[in-house]
Design an enzyme around this catalytic site. Structure first.
Site, PDB file in Angstrom:
ATOM      1  N   VAL A  12       0.837  -1.208   0.000  1.00  9.74           N
ATOM      2  CA  VAL A  12       0.000   0.000   0.000  1.00  9.74           C
ATOM      3  C   VAL A  12       0.872   1.258   0.000  1.00  9.74           C
ATOM      4  CG1 VAL A  12      -1.701   1.342   1.320  1.00  9.74           C
ATOM      5  CG2 VAL A  12      -1.964  -1.139   1.099  1.00  9.74           C
ATOM      6  N   THR A 122      -5.710   0.028   6.636  1.00  8.74           N
ATOM      7  CA  THR A 122      -7.013  -0.379   7.161  1.00  8.74           C
ATOM      8  C   THR A 122      -6.900  -0.513   8.672  1.00  8.74           C
ATOM      9  OG1 THR A 122      -7.447  -1.587   5.125  1.00  8.74           O
ATOM     10  CG2 THR A 122      -8.822  -2.127   7.029  1.00  8.74           C
ATOM     11  N   GLU A 147      -7.806   3.016   1.989  1.00  7.16           N
ATOM     12  CA  GLU A 147      -7.455   2.657   0.608  1.00  7.16           C
ATOM     13  C   GLU A 147      -8.421   1.580   0.114  1.00  7.16           C
ATOM     14  OE1 GLU A 147      -5.766  -1.293   1.778  1.00  7.16           O
ATOM     15  OE2 GLU A 147      -6.260  -0.530  -0.203  1.00  7.16           O
ATOM     16  N   LEU A 149      -7.503  -0.404  -2.717  1.00  7.57           N
ATOM     17  CA  LEU A 149      -6.641  -0.923  -3.778  1.00  7.57           C
ATOM     18  C   LEU A 149      -6.770  -2.436  -3.865  1.00  7.57           C
ATOM     19  CD1 LEU A 149      -3.376   1.088  -2.926  1.00  7.57           C
ATOM     20  CD2 LEU A 149      -5.312   1.806  -4.359  1.00  7.57           C
ATOM     21  N   ARG A 150      -6.939  -2.952  -5.105  1.00  7.04           N
ATOM     22  CA  ARG A 150      -6.907  -4.401  -5.325  1.00  7.04           C
ATOM     23  C   ARG A 150      -5.529  -4.802  -5.796  1.00  7.04           C
ATOM     24  NH1 ARG A 150     -11.336  -4.548  -9.798  1.00  7.04           N
ATOM     25  NH2 ARG A 150     -10.337  -2.512 -10.067  1.00  7.04           N
ATOM     26  N   GLU A 151      -4.978  -5.881  -5.264  1.00  7.01           N
ATOM     27  CA  GLU A 151      -3.698  -6.359  -5.783  1.00  7.01           C
ATOM     28  C   GLU A 151      -3.869  -6.710  -7.258  1.00  7.01           C
ATOM     29  OE1 GLU A 151      -2.210  -8.383  -1.591  1.00  7.01           O
ATOM     30  OE2 GLU A 151      -1.321  -9.004  -3.484  1.00  7.01           O
ATOM     31  N   CYS A 256      -6.570  -9.171   2.594  1.00  8.63           N
ATOM     32  CA  CYS A 256      -7.565  -8.207   3.105  1.00  8.63           C
ATOM     33  C   CYS A 256      -8.893  -8.829   3.521  1.00  8.63           C
ATOM     34  CB  CYS A 256      -7.786  -7.122   2.055  1.00  8.63           C
ATOM     35  SG  CYS A 256      -6.316  -6.149   1.785  1.00  8.63           S
ATOM     36  N   LYS A 317      -5.215 -15.078  -6.260  1.00 10.63           N
ATOM     37  CA  LYS A 317      -5.960 -14.727  -7.471  1.00 10.63           C
ATOM     38  C   LYS A 317      -4.939 -14.464  -8.563  1.00 10.63           C
ATOM     39  CE  LYS A 317      -6.094  -9.740  -6.778  1.00 10.63           C
ATOM     40  NZ  LYS A 317      -6.907  -8.523  -6.901  1.00 10.63           N
ATOM     41  N   ARG A 324      -0.810 -15.097   0.400  1.00  3.62           N
ATOM     42  CA  ARG A 324      -1.469 -14.949   1.708  1.00  3.62           C
ATOM     43  C   ARG A 324      -2.945 -15.372   1.650  1.00  3.62           C
ATOM     44  NH1 ARG A 324       0.284  -8.872   3.179  1.00  3.62           N
ATOM     45  NH2 ARG A 324       0.136  -8.714   0.913  1.00  3.62           N
TER      46      ARG A 324
HETATM   47  C1  UDX Z   1      -9.747  -6.392  -1.905  1.00  6.15           C
HETATM   48  C2  UDX Z   1     -10.746  -5.300  -2.268  1.00  6.15           C
HETATM   49  O1  UDX Z   1     -11.273  -5.562  -3.578  1.00  6.15           O
HETATM   50  C3  UDX Z   1     -10.050  -3.943  -2.264  1.00  6.15           C
HETATM   51  O2  UDX Z   1     -11.002  -2.917  -2.553  1.00  6.15           O
HETATM   52  C4  UDX Z   1      -9.447  -3.719  -0.880  1.00  6.15           C
HETATM   53  O3  UDX Z   1      -8.773  -2.480  -0.831  1.00  6.15           O
HETATM   54  C5  UDX Z   1      -8.477  -4.839  -0.559  1.00  6.15           C
HETATM   55  O4  UDX Z   1      -9.145  -6.104  -0.618  1.00  6.15           O
HETATM   56  P1  UDX Z   1      -7.810  -7.780  -3.066  1.00  6.15           P
HETATM   57  O5  UDX Z   1      -7.697  -8.452  -1.749  1.00  6.15           O
HETATM   58  O6  UDX Z   1      -6.584  -7.351  -3.782  1.00  6.15           O
HETATM   59  O7  UDX Z   1      -8.754  -6.441  -2.899  1.00  6.15           O
HETATM   60  O8  UDX Z   1      -8.557  -8.806  -4.023  1.00  6.15           O
HETATM   61  P2  UDX Z   1      -9.910  -8.858  -4.842  1.00  6.15           P
HETATM   62  O9  UDX Z   1      -9.620  -8.609  -6.262  1.00  6.15           O
HETATM   63  O10 UDX Z   1     -10.979  -8.067  -4.182  1.00  6.15           O
HETATM   64  O11 UDX Z   1     -10.263 -10.424  -4.665  1.00  6.15           O
HETATM   65  C6  UDX Z   1     -10.449 -10.923  -3.344  1.00  6.15           C
HETATM   66  C7  UDX Z   1     -10.753 -12.410  -3.450  1.00  6.15           C
HETATM   67  O12 UDX Z   1     -12.012 -12.594  -4.109  1.00  6.15           O
HETATM   68  C8  UDX Z   1      -9.715 -13.183  -4.279  1.00  6.15           C
HETATM   69  O13 UDX Z   1      -9.482 -14.441  -3.684  1.00  6.15           O
HETATM   70  C9  UDX Z   1     -10.406 -13.343  -5.639  1.00  6.15           C
HETATM   71  O14 UDX Z   1      -9.974 -14.488  -6.345  1.00  6.15           O
HETATM   72  C10 UDX Z   1     -11.861 -13.488  -5.205  1.00  6.15           C
HETATM   73  N1  UDX Z   1     -12.800 -13.092  -6.265  1.00  6.15           N
HETATM   74  C11 UDX Z   1     -12.832 -11.809  -6.697  1.00  6.15           C
HETATM   75  C12 UDX Z   1     -13.688 -14.048  -6.759  1.00  6.15           C
HETATM   76  O15 UDX Z   1     -13.657 -15.213  -6.362  1.00  6.15           O
HETATM   77  N2  UDX Z   1     -14.595 -13.669  -7.705  1.00  6.15           N
HETATM   78  C13 UDX Z   1     -14.659 -12.388  -8.175  1.00  6.15           C
HETATM   79  O16 UDX Z   1     -15.518 -12.103  -9.035  1.00  6.15           O
HETATM   80  C14 UDX Z   1     -13.746 -11.431  -7.659  1.00  6.15           C
END
Ligand code: UDX
Length: 426
Positions: A12, A122, A147, A149-151, A256, A317, A324
Site C-alpha cells: 500500500v 485499514t 485505501e 486498492l486491489r492487488e 484483506c 488470485k 497470503r
Molecule cells: C480487496 C478489495 O477488492 C479492495 O477494494 C481492498 O482495498 C483490498 O481487498 P484484493 O484483496 O486485492 O482487494 O482482491 P480482490 O480482487 O478483491 O479479490 C479478493 C478475493 O475474491 C480473491 O481471492 C479473488 O480471487 C476473489 N474473487 C474476486 C472471486 O472469487 N470472484 C470475483 O468475481 C472477484
C-alpha cells in the site's frame, strides 16, 4: 502541490507514494527496513504489481520521489504524513495496531505544526482517536483516508478510484487532505472519522458476502442440477445486481478480505452487535474450500486409488504473486491430507514446497500435468484458458479437468477428450 511523507514501503505504501508523486506531489517514503529502502533507492521494485516499477522510475526521474531509512527523517518538513503500516490480524480476529501506535509516538516530536496525519492503512473503527492520543499534539490533526486498492490493479485503483473517502472531526484538516486528490476529479466523500473507518470494513465485507453468496449458489446449482452460468446470467441481468465481482471460485482469500471480515465481526461484537450474517459469510467461505477439495478428491479417486492431481494456480488470485490466505493452498492442504500426490504450477513461479512437503512444483503448466490423473485450475490467469488442451492431454494419465474458476472453454476441452467439470454444474 503538497509535501508528503509516506510511512511504510510495502504494497500500500509504495503504491501510494508512487501514485502521489505521479500526481505532482513531493513525496518521501520512509521505512525502517534498511534492505527494502536500499533496494528502492536503487530504483528497484520487488513488489509484483503491474506498472509500479515504471511509476517509481518516473518519480526518480522527476526528482519528486525519494526513499529514506527512517520514519523520522521522512516526516521532517512534511505537510501530510500517510500511515501505510502493517495492521496484522491478532489471535482474536481484531486488527493489531501496535505498529501504528509506536510509529505515531516516535514521529510526534518531529511533526511540523499544523501538519496532518492520514490513516491510509485499514485500521479498526476508532483509530483516528487512538493515533491522536499517541501523538499528544493539539496542533496536528489525524484523518482517516482508507485505501480501496486491489492487488494486481492497485495503480489503476489509486489513480481512477470510484471515490475518495476522508473522515475527520476537523473539517479544515479533511478539506486539506481532499485538496491532495483534487487532480483526480472524482467524488470525494468527507464524513466523520468513525464513519470513514467503517466504510472500509463495510465495503470489503459486502464484497466478500457477494462472493460467498455466489459460491453457495453454485453448490445449490450442483445439487439441483441447474447451470450456474445461466442462473448468473439471469440474476445479474437485473441492473440492481449487475455483473461485477460475481465470478464463482474456490473461495475468497488474500491479505484483506479474511482479515477485514474477521476484524469487522470483532468490532461489531465488541460494540454489542452480533453480526451473525457476516459470521455466515466467513463460515460459508471455509465450507467452499471443503466443497471444492471434496469434488476434486471424489473425481480423482474415481480413476485411481492413489491419484496424482496437477494444480494450476497457487496465488490467491491472478495478477499477483501473493500467497497470503490463498484458497489454492487451503485446498491443496485438504488434498494432501486425503493422500493425493500434488504437482503444482504458477505463472509467477512462486513455490509452496516450504509450506507443504507433499507437493512437487514445476516451471511450466504442461510439465505440471505429466502423468497426472486430473488437472484442477484454481486461479484465473489468462495463460490457462489459452493453452491448447490437446497438448495437456498428451501429458496426462487420464483426462479429467476441474475448472475451479469456470475460465476454460468447456467444448474445446471436451473435444480434446477431457471430462470437464466446472463450478456450479454437475
Ligand atoms: C480487496 C478489495 O477488492 C479492495 O477494494 C481492498 O482495498 C483490498 O481487498 P484484493 O484483496 O486485492 O482487494 O482482491 P480482490 O480482487 O478483491 O479479490 C479478493 C478475493 O475474491 C480473491 O481471492 C479473488 O480471487 C476473489 N474473487 C474476486 C472471486 O472469487 N470472484 C470475483 O468475481 C472477484
Amino acid at each position: 502541490m503538497a509535501k508528503i511523507a509516506v510511512l511504510g514501503a510495502g504494497y500500500v505504501g509504495l503504491t501510494t507514494a508512487a501514485c502521489l508523486a505521479s500526481m505532482g506531489h513531493d513525496v518521501v517514503c520512509g521505512d525502517s527496513n534498511k534492505e527494502k529502502i536500499a533496494q528502492l533507492s536503487r530504483c528497484s521494485v520487488s513488489i509484483f504489481e503491474d506498472g509500479l516499477q515504471e511509476l517509481v522510475s518516473s518519480g526518480f526521474r522527476n526528482k519528486n520521489l525519494a526513499f529514506v531509512g527512517s520514519v523520522v527523517d521522512a516526516v521532517r518538513s512534511s505537510e501530510f504524513i500517510f500511515l501505510c503500516l502493517p495492521t496484522p490480524e491478532s489471535s482474536d480476529g481484531s486488527a493489531d495496531t501496535s505498529i501504528i501506535e509506536s510509529v505515531a509516538k516516535e514521529i510526534s516530536p518531529y511533526l511540523s505544526p499544523r501538519s496532518v496525519i492520514v490513516n491510509k492503512s485499514t485500521l479498526p473503527v476508532g483509530s483516528v482517536g487512538i493515533v491522536q492520543d499517541c501523538i499528544q499534539r493539539r496542533d496536528v490533526h489525524v484523518v482517516s483516508n482508507p485505501e480501496f486498492l486491489r492487488e494486481g490493479s492497485a495503480i489503476n485503483d489509486f489513480l481512477h478510484p470510484d471515490r475518495i473517502v476522508i473522515g475527520s472531526d476537523n473539517t479544515y484538516a479533511a478539506q486539506r487532505v481532499a485538496q491532495i486528490y483534487a487532480p483526480l476529479g472524482v467524488k470525494i466523500l468527507i464524513t466523520d472519522a468513525t464513519s470513514a473507518e467503517t466504510i472500509k470494513y463495510a465495503a470489503n465485507a459486502f464484497l466478500a458476502a457477494r462472493l460467498s453468496f455466489v459460491n453457495a449458489l453454485a453448490s445449490v446449482c450442483e445439487a439441483v442440477g441447474a447451470k450456474l452460468s445461466d442462473v448468473m446470467e439471469g440474476v445479474s441481468s437485473d441492473s440492481r445486481i449487475g455483473t461485477h465481482f460475481m465470478q464463482p471460485g474456490p473461495g475468497w482469500g488474500g491479505s484483506c478480505f479474511p482479515k477485514d471480515t474477521k476484524a469487522l465481526l470483532k468490532i461489531a461484537q465488541d460494540s454489542g452487535y452480533d453480526f451473525e450474517l457476516l459470521a455466515g459469510v466467513i463460515s460459508s467461505n471455509e465450507r467452499q474450500f471443503d466443497h471444492i477439495a471434496g469434488r476434486i478428491i471424489a473425481e480423482a479417486k474415481s480413476v485411481s486409488d492413489r491419484p496424482t492431481v496437477a494444480i494450476w494456480g497457487l496465488t490467491f488470485k491472478a495478477g499477483t504473486d501473493d500467497l497470503r490466505e490463498s484458497p489454492s493452498l487451503k485446498i491443496i492442504s485438504r488434498l494432501t491430507k486425503s493422500g493425493l500426490s500434488i504437482q503444482t504450477y504458477d505463472p509467477t513461479q512462486v513455490d509452496v514446497k516450504s509450506r507443504n512437503q507433499q507437493t512437487t512444483n514445476f516451471e511450466t503448466a504442461l510439465a505440471a500435468c505429466k502423468d497426472a490423473h486430473l488437472l484442477a485450475v484454481l486461479t484465473e490467469w489468462s495463460e490457462f484458458s489459452e493453452i491448447d488442451p490437446n497438448l495437456v492431454a498428451a501429458q496426462m494419465r487420464s483426462l479429467f479437468v476441474f475448472d475451479g474458476r469456470n475460465v476454460l472453454n468447456k467444448q474445446l476441452w471436451n473435444n480434446a477428450g477431457f471430462t470437464y467439470k466446472g463450478i456450479g454444474e454437475r
